[in-house]
Design a protein around this motif. Structure first.
Motif, PDB file in Angstrom:
ATOM      1  N   LEU A  90      45.316  65.672  54.234  1.00  0.00           N
ATOM      2  CA  LEU A  90      46.290  66.690  54.603  1.00  0.00           C
ATOM      3  C   LEU A  90      45.697  67.652  55.622  1.00  0.00           C
ATOM      4  CD1 LEU A  90      49.032  68.036  54.203  1.00  0.00           C
ATOM      5  CD2 LEU A  90      48.072  69.235  52.215  1.00  0.00           C
ATOM      6  N   ARG A  91      44.436  68.008  55.440  1.00  0.00           N
ATOM      7  CA  ARG A  91      43.737  68.902  56.363  1.00  0.00           C
ATOM      8  C   ARG A  91      43.699  68.295  57.769  1.00  0.00           C
ATOM      9  NH1 ARG A  91      39.699  69.507  53.263  1.00  0.00           N
ATOM     10  NH2 ARG A  91      40.254  71.528  52.356  1.00  0.00           N
ATOM     11  N   ALA A  92      43.412  66.995  57.838  1.00  0.00           N
ATOM     12  CA  ALA A  92      43.377  66.313  59.134  1.00  0.00           C
ATOM     13  C   ALA A  92      44.759  66.281  59.773  1.00  0.00           C
ATOM     14  CB  ALA A  92      42.840  64.892  58.963  1.00  0.00           C
ATOM     15  N   ASP A  93      45.809  66.087  58.952  1.00  0.00           N
ATOM     16  CA  ASP A  93      47.179  66.078  59.482  1.00  0.00           C
ATOM     17  C   ASP A  93      47.548  67.445  60.059  1.00  0.00           C
ATOM     18  OD1 ASP A  93      47.524  63.438  58.785  1.00  0.00           O
ATOM     19  OD2 ASP A  93      48.574  63.877  56.901  1.00  0.00           O
ATOM     20  N   VAL A  94      47.184  68.505  59.339  1.00  0.00           N
ATOM     21  CA  VAL A  94      47.491  69.852  59.816  1.00  0.00           C
ATOM     22  C   VAL A  94      46.756  70.122  61.125  1.00  0.00           C
ATOM     23  CG1 VAL A  94      47.263  72.312  59.332  1.00  0.00           C
ATOM     24  CG2 VAL A  94      47.974  70.749  57.514  1.00  0.00           C
ATOM     25  N   THR A  95      45.470  69.791  61.163  1.00  0.00           N
ATOM     26  CA  THR A  95      44.680  70.016  62.373  1.00  0.00           C
ATOM     27  C   THR A  95      45.253  69.226  63.550  1.00  0.00           C
ATOM     28  OG1 THR A  95      42.693  70.357  61.036  1.00  0.00           O
ATOM     29  CG2 THR A  95      42.371  69.877  63.382  1.00  0.00           C
ATOM     30  N   GLY A  96      45.674  68.004  63.283  1.00  0.00           N
ATOM     31  CA  GLY A  96      46.218  67.169  64.347  1.00  0.00           C
ATOM     32  C   GLY A  96      47.525  67.678  64.903  1.00  0.00           C
TER      33      GLY A  96
END
Length: 247
Positions: A38-44
């Motif tokens: 989820l963190r990677a999705d938000v950052t992306g």
């Protein structure tokens, strides 16, 4: 083709040596990996400027919702930390209890043993169309797998045309058949979509390949495709295309 499996089934298949690409992990590790994803999705989803403005903040702190014009943080990370803030003996229990699946690689794949088992299952459960069963059994006995597939695909297309009274072929025939299923109102849309996917897959990746090529098939792949083709013939024969009486 997509296959949905419960976590327990994934782990059981991996434990039996049928599936690679999955490992047993604790619930805490499972949830932490979900947070990382989820963190990677938000950052992306952020612009370069927004990423620079984050500094050392966790991207998960940006998640929330609006109520009466006010931003309410979702506290995803905090709730996770609170849940797993445990005493030492409890912490050991979380680590020992590995009942959740982890996916360390880029995907799942059947092992050689897994493919062997797939072939065994299709062989054990195979139900051939009664109209040509004797002929197909004879061909299978001689391991003429490609010929069996060609015959089943011809039967599938011929049965669809016969049931519809249609002269269409290929994907146009599939779409006409699916539309008749919808018009009958006898089946749920989710089931019809699955049927459409199965038929399109069979026509595009099995029928076309074996209609235009002479191929030697190894038994495991052969029985998987033969089983699917035979099942589709049976389903096309068995479905009701008559409109449902709603009077």
């Amino acid at each position: 083709m997509y296959v949905a499996l419960w976590h327990e089934d994934l782990l059981a298949a991996a434990d039996a040596g049928f599936l690679a690409g999955v490992e047993r992990i604790s619930e805490r590790d499972y949830e932490e990996r979900r947070l990382d994803s989820l963190r990677a999705d938000v950052t992306g989803s952020l612009t370069e400027e927004a990423i620079r403005r984050l500094d050392d903040r966790d991207p998960l702190d940006l998640l929330g919702y609006i109520v009466d014009g006010k931003f309410i943080p979702s506290r995803v990370r905090e709730r996770h930390e609170e849940r797993f803030a445990l005493e030492e003996d409890e912490d050991d229990w979380w680590e020992r209890s590995r009942e959740f699946p982890g996916f360390p690689g880029s995907g799942l794949r059947l092992t050689t043993s897994g493919w062997d088992r797939v072939g065994e299952i299709w062989t054990e459960e195979l139900i051939l169309p009664s109209l040509r069963e004797d002929r197909l059994r004879l061909l299978l006995g001689h391991r003429y797998y490609d010929t069996v597939l060609r015959e089943l695909c011809v039967m599938l297309e011929a049965t669809m045309k016969d049931r519809l009274g249609s002269r269409r072929i290929g994907w146009k025939l599939v779409e006409e058949f699916v539309e008749r299923l919808r018009e009958s109102r006898n089946y749920r849309e989710s089931w019809i979509r699955t049927m459409r996917t199965e038929l399109r897959t069979m026509f595009a990746f099995v029928r076309n390949e074996f209609a235009h090529n002479v191929l030697d098939l190894e038994p495991r792949r052969a029985m998987a495709n033969i089983g699917r083709a035979a099942d589709l013939v049976g389903m096309v024969v068995g479905v009701s295309l008559d409109p449902q009486d709603r009077s």
